[in-house]
Enzyme design. Structure first.
Site, PDB file in Angstrom:
ATOM      1  N   TYR A 217       0.832  -1.202   0.000  1.00 41.82           N
ATOM      2  CA  TYR A 217       0.000   0.000   0.000  1.00 41.82           C
ATOM      3  C   TYR A 217       0.866   1.251   0.000  1.00 41.82           C
ATOM      4  CZ  TYR A 217       0.852   0.532   5.088  1.00 41.82           C
ATOM      5  OH  TYR A 217       1.420   0.708   6.327  1.00 41.82           O
ATOM      6  N   CYS A 218       0.247   2.376  -0.417  1.00 43.55           N
ATOM      7  CA  CYS A 218       0.844   3.701  -0.249  1.00 43.55           C
ATOM      8  C   CYS A 218      -0.173   4.553   0.504  1.00 43.55           C
ATOM      9  CB  CYS A 218       1.240   4.314  -1.598  1.00 43.55           C
ATOM     10  SG  CYS A 218      -0.130   4.579  -2.738  1.00 43.55           S
ATOM     11  N   PHE A 219      -0.148   5.851   0.340  1.00 47.74           N
ATOM     12  CA  PHE A 219      -1.035   6.679   1.155  1.00 47.74           C
ATOM     13  C   PHE A 219      -2.497   6.545   0.729  1.00 47.74           C
ATOM     14  CE2 PHE A 219      -3.039  10.841   2.230  1.00 47.74           C
ATOM     15  CZ  PHE A 219      -3.036  10.660   3.596  1.00 47.74           C
TER      16      PHE A 219
ATOM     17  N   SER B 166       1.934   2.976  -4.893  1.00 48.03           N
ATOM     18  CA  SER B 166       1.776   1.528  -4.757  1.00 48.03           C
ATOM     19  C   SER B 166       1.555   0.859  -6.106  1.00 48.03           C
ATOM     20  CB  SER B 166       0.623   1.198  -3.801  1.00 48.03           C
ATOM     21  OG  SER B 166      -0.568   1.843  -4.193  1.00 48.03           O
TER      22      SER B 166
ATOM     23  N   TYR C 114      -3.286   3.498   2.836  1.00 47.44           N
ATOM     24  CA  TYR C 114      -3.216   3.765   4.272  1.00 47.44           C
ATOM     25  C   TYR C 114      -4.351   4.659   4.740  1.00 47.44           C
ATOM     26  CZ  TYR C 114      -1.664   5.894   8.618  1.00 47.44           C
ATOM     27  OH  TYR C 114      -1.617   6.364   9.904  1.00 47.44           O
TER      28      TYR C 114
END
Length: 369
Positions: A96-98, A104, A125
């Protein structure tokens, strides 16, 4: 590796303690991440800052191009290898990323380019964080709570350790909640504390829907704040008061704040440096409450503590600690606690010692589950 779909089933991820790759920059991850995650960033802090500046000045496409220039060649290979190694070790995990967007997806595509297909957490996230905050707020408002109160040293944490239907806020915060409550290892970040609290509630919901017990806490546990929704709910919930005689309370405080805490320092720093760090911490903690104690009383108790520490250091004899412990309990903690409890008397359901409280709570849950 068998291809698995991307997911937005956040509960399943958290309940399974799924291993996670967090591709955000280290500065983002340091503020808080998801449980069971490891930070394997797409970009370093410096690289992210350059791309962000480019995005503001020249737009998304130029920022993307700069990102690919900054993370290329051997550096790109190193980062892809870190992700694929993790994926091979944890085939059940996610990345995952933000927001579940560019970072991602880029990381996942680079992994695909070398033959590893690893699924994303949809929404990233931010979405999982929102899910956990909403869960805390909902449970704070809807779940039946009981608050375990009692004077310092009565053994509230010991009671929680013996029952299943509880959430140990001090354990999650890594702090005993008192003026002397800091542990050797630092507290988590505020975000990590809240995320862990949300996961604890989620897991507890899978076990039972009945009343849960929480230890009576102020809004702050060390430097961490309880979520406002939970703190407000605790301020309205029924109370169980734990009562124990002074002798047992002194014994339990000595075990927690002398034997166990000193052992933590010694284990962490070594024999001599550990004891010195422990002694410094205890004296500093006492100094922080000197105004509330009163300067004369502070000096008296400080002298008792110093004598106890000297005897402890020189002869491995901890018996003198009982003197300052009793003074702090009777002259500082008890009057403060009694005043606070006097404003909550109408909420008290039961009073008893540790075993009586445990037995009463079991009966209470049978009646209210």
């Amino acid at each position: 590796m068998t291809q698995r779909p991307d997911t937005d089933d956040y509960a399943a991820i958290l309940l399974a303690d799924s291993p996670l790759i967090d591709t955000r920059a280290p500065i983002e991850y340091a503020k808080g991440g998801l449980p069971n995650s490891i930070n394997l960033p797409l970009m370093s802090d410096e690289e992210r800052e350059k791309v962000g500046t480019c995005y503001k000045q020249q737009g998304q496409q130029k920022a993307i191009e700069l990102g690919h220039q900054l993370v290329s060649g051997e550096l790109k290979q190193q980062r892809v290898k870190a992700w694929t190694d993790f994926a091979q070790r944890h085939p059940e995990g996610y990345i995952y990323c933000f927001r579940g967007g560019l970072r991602s997806n880029t990381s996942r595509q680079w992994m695909r380019d070398v033959g590893v297909d690893y699924p994303l957490i949809k929404g990233g996230y931010k979405a999982v964080r929102r899910y956990l905050i909403d869960l805390i707020d909902q449970q704070a408002a809807e779940h039946p709570w009981l608050i375990l109160s009692g004077r310092t040293g009565t053994g509230k944490t010991r009671v929680l350790d013996r029952i299943e239907a509880c959430i140990d806020l001090e354990g999650l915060a890594n702090h005993r909640g008192s003026s002397f409550g800091r542990r050797v290892k630092p507290q988590p970040t505020q975000i990590d504390f809240e995320n862990a609290l949300g996961v604890a509630m989620l897991k507890k919901l899978q076990q039972d829907q009945g009343p849960w017990m929480l230890e009576d806490e102020s809004r702050l546990i060390g430097r961490l704040s309880l979520p406002l929704s939970l703190h407000e709910a605790m301020g309205q919930a029924p109370i169980v008061v734990l009562e124990e005689p002074m002798a047992l309370r002194i014994e339990q405080v000595r075990a927690d704040y002398v034997e166990d805490l000193c052992a933590e320092y010694v284990s962490h720093y070594g024999e001599q440096a550990g004891f010195q760090s422990y002694a410094d911490y205890m004296l500093q903690s006492l100094h922080r409450v000197r105004k509330r104690l009163g300067l004369e009383r502070h000096e008296q108790i400080r002298a008792l503590m110093q004598q106890a520490l000297d005897q402890h250091r020189q002869h491995q004899d901890i018996s003198l600690h009982d003197q300052w412990i009793e003074a702090m309990l009777s002259q500082y903690y008890d009057p403060m606690y009694d005043y606070q409890l006097s404003k909550k008397q109408e909420r008290v359901l039961f009073r008893g010692n540790q075993q009586q409280v445990i037995d009463w709570f079991a009966d209470y849950r049978r009646q209210h589950s």
